[in-house]
Each structure stands twice: as C-alpha cells, then as structure tokens.
Write a protein that holds these residues in place. Structure first.
Motif, PDB file in Angstrom:
ATOM      1  N   PHE B 173     -23.463 -58.939  60.933  1.00 24.52           N
ATOM      2  CA  PHE B 173     -24.809 -58.368  61.040  1.00 24.52           C
ATOM      3  C   PHE B 173     -24.906 -57.333  62.155  1.00 24.52           C
ATOM      4  O   PHE B 173     -25.812 -56.496  62.146  1.00 24.52           O
ATOM      5  CB  PHE B 173     -25.887 -59.454  61.178  1.00 24.52           C
ATOM      6  CG  PHE B 173     -25.821 -60.248  62.451  1.00 24.52           C
ATOM      7  CD1 PHE B 173     -25.059 -61.406  62.519  1.00 24.52           C
ATOM      8  CD2 PHE B 173     -26.532 -59.850  63.560  1.00 24.52           C
ATOM      9  CE1 PHE B 173     -25.007 -62.144  63.684  1.00 24.52           C
ATOM     10  CE2 PHE B 173     -26.493 -60.586  64.728  1.00 24.52           C
ATOM     11  CZ  PHE B 173     -25.717 -61.737  64.788  1.00 24.52           C
ATOM     12  N   ALA B 176     -23.663 -54.285  60.436  1.00 26.45           N
ATOM     13  CA  ALA B 176     -24.756 -53.816  59.581  1.00 26.45           C
ATOM     14  C   ALA B 176     -25.807 -53.077  60.409  1.00 26.45           C
ATOM     15  O   ALA B 176     -26.321 -52.039  59.994  1.00 26.45           O
ATOM     16  CB  ALA B 176     -25.383 -54.997  58.843  1.00 26.45           C
ATOM     17  N   LYS B 178     -25.264 -51.466  63.161  1.00 28.60           N
ATOM     18  CA  LYS B 178     -24.689 -50.166  63.510  1.00 28.60           C
ATOM     19  C   LYS B 178     -24.786 -49.214  62.330  1.00 28.60           C
ATOM     20  O   LYS B 178     -25.005 -48.017  62.501  1.00 28.60           O
ATOM     21  CB  LYS B 178     -23.224 -50.330  63.907  1.00 28.60           C
ATOM     22  CG  LYS B 178     -23.030 -50.886  65.296  1.00 28.60           C
ATOM     23  CD  LYS B 178     -21.553 -50.965  65.617  1.00 28.60           C
ATOM     24  CE  LYS B 178     -21.319 -51.701  66.921  1.00 28.60           C
ATOM     25  NZ  LYS B 178     -19.916 -52.095  67.057  1.00 28.60           N
ATOM     26  N   PHE B 182     -28.512 -47.780  64.649  1.00 23.98           N
ATOM     27  CA  PHE B 182     -29.148 -48.305  65.851  1.00 23.98           C
ATOM     28  C   PHE B 182     -28.266 -48.051  67.061  1.00 23.98           C
ATOM     29  O   PHE B 182     -27.053 -48.100  66.975  1.00 23.98           O
ATOM     30  CB  PHE B 182     -29.407 -49.812  65.720  1.00 23.98           C
ATOM     31  CG  PHE B 182     -30.397 -50.168  64.644  1.00 23.98           C
ATOM     32  CD1 PHE B 182     -31.245 -49.203  64.118  1.00 23.98           C
ATOM     33  CD2 PHE B 182     -30.489 -51.452  64.167  1.00 23.98           C
ATOM     34  CE1 PHE B 182     -32.154 -49.518  63.125  1.00 23.98           C
ATOM     35  CE2 PHE B 182     -31.408 -51.781  63.175  1.00 23.98           C
ATOM     36  CZ  PHE B 182     -32.231 -50.810  62.658  1.00 23.98           C
ATOM     37  N   PRO B 184     -26.893 -48.713  71.131  1.00 22.06           N
ATOM     38  CA  PRO B 184     -26.367 -49.911  71.778  1.00 22.06           C
ATOM     39  C   PRO B 184     -27.446 -50.785  72.421  1.00 22.06           C
ATOM     40  O   PRO B 184     -27.346 -52.007  72.372  1.00 22.06           O
ATOM     41  CB  PRO B 184     -25.398 -49.364  72.829  1.00 22.06           C
ATOM     42  CG  PRO B 184     -25.576 -47.897  72.851  1.00 22.06           C
ATOM     43  CD  PRO B 184     -26.258 -47.477  71.601  1.00 22.06           C
ATOM     44  N   ARG B 186     -30.607 -51.242  71.520  1.00 22.69           N
ATOM     45  CA  ARG B 186     -31.317 -51.985  70.488  1.00 22.69           C
ATOM     46  C   ARG B 186     -30.429 -53.093  69.930  1.00 22.69           C
ATOM     47  O   ARG B 186     -30.874 -54.226  69.735  1.00 22.69           O
ATOM     48  CB  ARG B 186     -31.732 -51.020  69.368  1.00 22.69           C
ATOM     49  CG  ARG B 186     -32.466 -51.680  68.222  1.00 22.69           C
ATOM     50  CD  ARG B 186     -32.799 -50.665  67.152  1.00 22.69           C
ATOM     51  NE  ARG B 186     -33.765 -49.689  67.602  1.00 22.69           N
ATOM     52  CZ  ARG B 186     -35.082 -49.856  67.472  1.00 22.69           C
ATOM     53  NH1 ARG B 186     -35.552 -50.923  66.910  1.00 22.69           N
ATOM     54  NH2 ARG B 186     -35.907 -48.931  67.908  1.00 22.69           N
ATOM     55  N   ARG B 190     -31.993 -56.558  70.790  1.00 18.46           N
ATOM     56  CA  ARG B 190     -32.781 -57.027  69.641  1.00 18.46           C
ATOM     57  C   ARG B 190     -31.959 -57.893  68.699  1.00 18.46           C
ATOM     58  O   ARG B 190     -32.507 -58.730  67.993  1.00 18.46           O
ATOM     59  CB  ARG B 190     -33.341 -55.826  68.859  1.00 18.46           C
ATOM     60  CG  ARG B 190     -34.478 -55.117  69.568  1.00 18.46           C
ATOM     61  CD  ARG B 190     -35.817 -55.605  69.111  1.00 18.46           C
ATOM     62  NE  ARG B 190     -36.120 -55.234  67.736  1.00 18.46           N
ATOM     63  CZ  ARG B 190     -37.194 -55.680  67.087  1.00 18.46           C
ATOM     64  NH1 ARG B 190     -38.000 -56.512  67.684  1.00 18.46           N
ATOM     65  NH2 ARG B 190     -37.417 -55.300  65.856  1.00 18.46           N
ATOM     66  N   HIS B 191     -30.653 -57.651  68.639  1.00 18.91           N
ATOM     67  CA  HIS B 191     -29.864 -58.372  67.642  1.00 18.91           C
ATOM     68  C   HIS B 191     -28.847 -59.330  68.250  1.00 18.91           C
ATOM     69  O   HIS B 191     -28.699 -60.437  67.787  1.00 18.91           O
ATOM     70  CB  HIS B 191     -29.150 -57.379  66.716  1.00 18.91           C
ATOM     71  CG  HIS B 191     -30.110 -56.563  65.896  1.00 18.91           C
ATOM     72  ND1 HIS B 191     -30.662 -57.019  64.735  1.00 18.91           N
ATOM     73  CD2 HIS B 191     -30.667 -55.347  66.110  1.00 18.91           C
ATOM     74  CE1 HIS B 191     -31.497 -56.113  64.241  1.00 18.91           C
ATOM     75  NE2 HIS B 191     -31.510 -55.088  65.069  1.00 18.91           N
ATOM     76  N   PRO B 194     -30.862 -62.352  70.934  1.00 19.14           N
ATOM     77  CA  PRO B 194     -31.565 -63.481  70.307  1.00 19.14           C
ATOM     78  C   PRO B 194     -30.614 -64.471  69.641  1.00 19.14           C
ATOM     79  O   PRO B 194     -30.918 -65.648  69.546  1.00 19.14           O
ATOM     80  CB  PRO B 194     -32.458 -62.811  69.258  1.00 19.14           C
ATOM     81  CG  PRO B 194     -32.645 -61.429  69.751  1.00 19.14           C
ATOM     82  CD  PRO B 194     -31.364 -61.068  70.434  1.00 19.14           C
ATOM     83  N   ASN B 195     -29.464 -63.989  69.192  1.00 17.80           N
ATOM     84  CA  ASN B 195     -28.508 -64.881  68.550  1.00 17.80           C
ATOM     85  C   ASN B 195     -27.622 -65.594  69.555  1.00 17.80           C
ATOM     86  O   ASN B 195     -26.986 -66.586  69.225  1.00 17.80           O
ATOM     87  CB  ASN B 195     -27.629 -64.091  67.574  1.00 17.80           C
ATOM     88  CG  ASN B 195     -28.351 -63.806  66.275  1.00 17.80           C
ATOM     89  OD1 ASN B 195     -28.510 -64.695  65.453  1.00 17.80           O
ATOM     90  ND2 ASN B 195     -28.836 -62.583  66.120  1.00 17.80           N
TER      91      ASN B 195
END
Lengths: 324, 279
Positions: B173, B176, B178, B182, B184, B186, B190-191, B194-195
């Motif tokens: 993901f 995906a 990238k 988006f 670096p 963000r 953002r991705h 949170p994970n």
C-alpha cells in the motif's frame, strides 16, 4: 493511428549486471488497450514499474531507452517532476487489492486524498467526488461504503475501490498489473467490463498486464507478447490470436483450454522446459532451447524485431504461410 | 457528560478486563486530581504544629505529617502533579522519538546512519545518570525534569517506530501511495505512521509507569518537585526519617504510586491485547 500517447523505445531495466527488461519498444494510443502477455518472470511487471519509475529497490534501475509521454522522457525526468506525473498522467492498479489499499484508512478517504492533491478539491467536495467515483466503478450504496475500511470489502469490491483510487488522480493512462488474477472468474469478468466501460467513458488508455490470454482476448486492442525480458511479437489482437507468427506465441495459445487446445479427454499441450532466469540467458534467440523450429542461426544470433504481415516479430523462422 | 460517551469504554472494559481495570484505576486518579479542591478535606500545605505526626484517625484517615499537614489531602493533591509528570514525561519523548524514528526509517541511508549514531550516544549512558546530569546542569525543578525526559526518553520511541517503518516502507500500500504521486511527508505521516504506531502507543503506557517512578525518584533526590508542593515522591522522601515512628507518612503516598503505576501497566496490557501488539 494518430500520434501515440506513450512511446517506449528500447527500454532496459537492470539489476546490477542482469537485464530484467532488455530493450522493449511499444506505443500506446489514446483510448487504446494494450495487453502485455508473458509467463511469470518475463519482465512484464518490471517494464510497467519502470514506466511509473517505481522499481522495487535501489538495485533495480532503468539503464537505457526512452519513455516518451508528451514532451517528457520519463526515463530521464528528475524524481520531483516524475512525482507530479505519477497518479495524474499515469495511474496504476495492482494485482492484490487486499494489500495495496491502506488498511487503516477509510475507502472514501483514500479516494478523496488523490482528489484533493491532484484536483485541489476541498474536504467536502472531495468526499462527494469520492462517493461519485465509487458509484462509477459500480460499488452499490457508495455513500455508506465510502465510510468502510478495506477489510470490510470483498475481493472484487476492493479491486473496484482500488480502480477508483487510481482514477481519483484522473490519469490519462492506466497501468493494470494483473488486475484480475486474485479474483474468481465471475468477478474477473466484471472487472474487465468495468475497465472497458472506463475506456469508453473517459478515453482512458490502458496497459493491461496478464499471463492469461483469455483476459487479454476479452479486452485488448493490441497485444505484446513478452519472453525473457523481450517483446517477441506484437500486433493487433485478432491477428495474433488467430494466426501467431512467433512459435512462442503459438505455444502460449495452444496452452489454453478450449477449441484450439488438445480437445476433450486429451492432455493440454505445454511448452517444454522452463523460461531462462535473468542470469543464464542462452545465446542467440532466448526461446531457442524450447523452440520446435530452432536452427543453428537461432543458437547464434539474436533475432531483431522486424515488421511482418502488419505486426512486429522477433524470430528467424516465423510461422508465415502456414495454417496452424 | 453525555450517556453515550461512556458506552464505548464500558464495552471495551467488558471485552478486555485488563484494559477496563487499568482505565478504572487511572480514571479514578484522574477524577481525584481534577476535583482535588472539592475532594480533599484539608489544604495540602496548611501547617499546624499542634497536630503533627498523628496516626490515622476519623478526622485524618491517612494521619498527619511532621508539619501537621493532612496526608490524605496531600496524596489527593499530589495526583495532580504525578499525573502531569506521567503525561508530559511521556508525550514529549513520544512525539520527538516517533517523528525522528519515522523519518530515519523511511529515508534510510545517510539520514538513518546519523540518527542512529546520535541514538547510540544517548544509549551509551545509563538512563538515570544521564537524566540527573541534565537536570543538574539545568537546575532542579519540574521543567528541567521534562526537558531531561525529552532528551533521553525519545530513543526508545525512535527505535520502536523505526523498526516498524522499516518493515512497512516496502509494503504494497506504500507502493500504491507512491503510484498516486504522493510526496514523502504525506506517505510517512498519513500512511506509514497510522499503520506503525500501535506498538508505540502500548509502549507509552508502560513507559508512563517508568516515567512516574523516575519523577518520584528525581523528586526524592530533591531535583524535581520542590517542597512544600505535594508530590508522592517528595512525600516518601520526607517521611523517610519517620518510617519507624510514623509509617503512614511514607506508606500512603507509596501506595498511591503503586496503584497509579499498576493502572498504567494494566492499560498497556489491555491496549496490547486490543491492538494486537505483543511487546
């Protein structure tokens, strides 16, 4: 055909001394669907990752050729400019939607993110547009579904959602890397119909990567067959499927179950042997160890791609004038 | 308070008993701290020599100290300071460590090498020794304690999140994200974050225990909270001289530290179960 949208010339992708993609060339026209077929490891995924300049590691790099999109050569563009084109000029849909969606972000937010970044919409407008996109890719009850997380979607719906995410950036070209491989057959057909409908509605040009000739036959206008990092034959779909000129293409088609196959009760024909790995490419034509028509020339000389009967073939002994 | 806002914690508490119990204990201390002026029977710093060193009695359930101050009131008011220590002592290291660890892990290369060497330097010294040295330079007080915590404590958070980021940065993901163009920042915040953050949140709860004990220890050594402010560590230190004659002076603030620390531990455990993180 008018001037192509995307022109790839002699694209070469290497991992250190190994060539994973060895000088491939193809064109993609506005609203055209090009199928890239080949076995696992034939370099089709690497070729498309190279178009996006999203190669899996620092060891793998584009080492030659040009990728012409408008006035830009994507192979030579600085990373910052490339980032602006990614998503917007070229969108990508991946094989496994379960792992390519952010697991902790709502589907609607994932779509809205691209809309806000590339189209400058505000939060509310982007959310509304995201719901609209979900409706366009055929998600029922999109307003409610937008608030779901990926794990709440089924496989087919996730693939639809991923297509919506890719469309959020309004790409002119969509690269679909095995978009239906992880799905069952009925859902597969729905996703392919969706891609065709999007091509009609948006004039989207699509590069469809698949190892499944059935998928390619249902969707594509043109086909490029890849073997061991090279394109061995490319041309209009009907020409190639009806009368392949390259022995490898013929072998691939014969492997399909159905009327051209072995027939009921007979074993399916196969191509003997294994594709070569990148480190051990045979001299001459890379297909010659498995080719029924191989001659001394094939063992010595690499066949150059040349025009033949309205397509481009790289073979010393093409199947011309024969009824298959 | 709306009735609905209590429903989620109650439901989670039933499903994850450790979390529920921890939330209950920490919540109780939080309420006591919040309503200290209403709950505490006496002024925590009011001295009255005539009632010094009285054992627990109906008027003073936790007894009085050597200055005749009510120990119960001091324990309740102390919750304010100690909860503040636990919160601020965790949040600064958490933020600094998480940001540095994420950036370092995502970019790798030279950035990563530099960050990791700085981290090694901090780790080369024993935790408490380095902290005391920083506080000694800055001068005693709570502000110095928070600064020292931030300067020393971030390394654990940085290492934790970096390890997660290294695993996740090659995830599908992220590729995906990238492919959508988006940048670096963000992608990282953002991705990736949170994970990757669940483990750090769980760790921050068990870290709160250590910070609390550190705060108490530093105050005990006279480098943190200054008298006459009520803080549990200070109270234990003050009661030390009277341990044989007035056990209540050290026991009750000590128990307060233990229960709050236990509450945070249970919270950490419960959150770990809930978020599927095992330390």
């Amino acid at each position: 055909m008018s001037a192509p949208l995307l022109s790839v010339r002699d694209l070469r992708v290497s991992a250190g001394p190994l060539d994973l993609v060895d000088g491939i060339s193809f064109d993609l026209g506005q609203g055209e669907i090009l199928g890239l077929v080949g076995e696992s490891g034939s370099g089709k995924t690497m070729a498309c990752r190279a178009l996006m300049r999203l190669l899996p590691s620092r060891q793998v790099a584009v080492t030659g050729g040009r990728i012409l999109l408008g006035d830009d050569d994507l192979a030579a563009l600085p990373e910052a400019d490339m980032r602006r084109l990614r998503g917007h000029a070229l969108g990508m849909v991946f094989q496994n939607p379960a792992s390519h969606l952010d697991p902790v972000m709502r589907i609607g937010d994932q779509i809205a993110e691209g809309l806000r970044l590339h189209r400058g919409l505000d939060r509310k407008a982007a959310w509304a547009a995201a719901i609209d996109l979900l409706a366009q890719v055929g998600i029922p009850d999109p307003a409610r579904r937008a608030r779901n997380y990926p794990h709440e979607f089924s496989g087919g719906m996730r693939q639809r959602a991923m297509i919506a995410v890719a469309l959020s950036c309004d790409p002119g070209i969509l690269i679909a890397d095995e978009p239906t491989t992880a799905l069952d057959v009925t859902v597969q057909a729905q996703i392919l119909r969706l891609l065709l409908a999007l091509r009609e509605a948006r004039g989207l040009a699509i590069v469809l990567i698949s190892h499944d000739l059935g998928v390619i036959a249902q969707t594509c206008d043109r086909i490029a067959v890849m073997y061991a990092g090279r394109i061995v034959e490319q041309g209009a779909k009907t020409d190639i499927l009806r009368r392949p000129l390259h022995p490898y293409t013929q072998g691939l088609i014969r492997c399909q179950p159905g009327e051209d196959g072995g027939g009921p009760g007979l074993p399916l024909p196969t191509i003997a042997g294994q594709p070569p790995s990148a480190g051990e490419m045979p001299a001459g034509c890379r297909f010659h160890p498995r080719c029924p028509r191989a001659s001394e020339t094939c063992r010595r000389e690499m066949p150059a791609p040349h025009a033949l009967e309205g397509r481009i073939v790289a073979c010393h002994h093409p199947l011309t004038g024969e009824v298959p | 308070m709306r009735a609905g806002s209590l429903r989620l914690p109650l439901r989670l508490g039933r499903r994850y008993p450790a979390f529920g119990l921890g939330l209950g204990v920490v919540g109780l201390w939080l309420l006591l701290a919040l309503f200290a002026p209403l709950v505490a029977p006496f002024d925590p710093i009011l001295q009255d020599g005539t009632i010094a060193l009285q054992p627990p009695s109906p008027a003073h359930p936790f007894g009085t100290d050597n200055f005749g101050r009510d120990v119960l009131s001091r324990v309740i008011w102390g919750a304010r300071i100690d909860l503040q220590i636990a919160f601020l002592g965790v949040i600064f290291p958490f933020l600094i460590g998480t940001v540095l660890g994420t950036v370092s892990g995502y970019f790798g290369g030279l950035v990563d090498t530099v960050f990791m060497r700085i981290l090694d330097v901090v780790l080369a010294f024993p935790f408490l020794v380095l902290m005391l040295a920083i506080i000694a330079i800055l001068g005693p007080g709570l502000a110095s304690f928070y600064i020292a915590m931030a300067m020393v404590g971030w390394v654990s958070y940085a290492r934790l999140i970096r390890a997660q980021v290294l695993v996740l940065r090659g995830a599908d993901f992220i590729v995906a994200a990238k492919s959508l163009g988006f940048g670096p920042l963000r992608i990282m915040f953002r991705h990736l974050l949170p994970n990757a953050i669940a483990g750090s949140i769980v760790f921050s709860m068990s870290d709160a225990v250590l910070v609390l004990l550190n705060g108490a220890a530093v105050s005990y050594l006279g480098l943190g909270v200054q008298p006459p402010v009520a803080e549990w560590g200070v109270m234990v230190a003050e009661g030390q001289g009277f341990i044989t004659t007035a056990w209540w002076m050290t026991t009750f603030p000590g128990l307060a530290i233990v229960t709050l620390a236990l509450g945070f531990s249970l919270l950490a455990d419960g959150l770990g179960d809930m978020l599927g993180v095992r330390e």
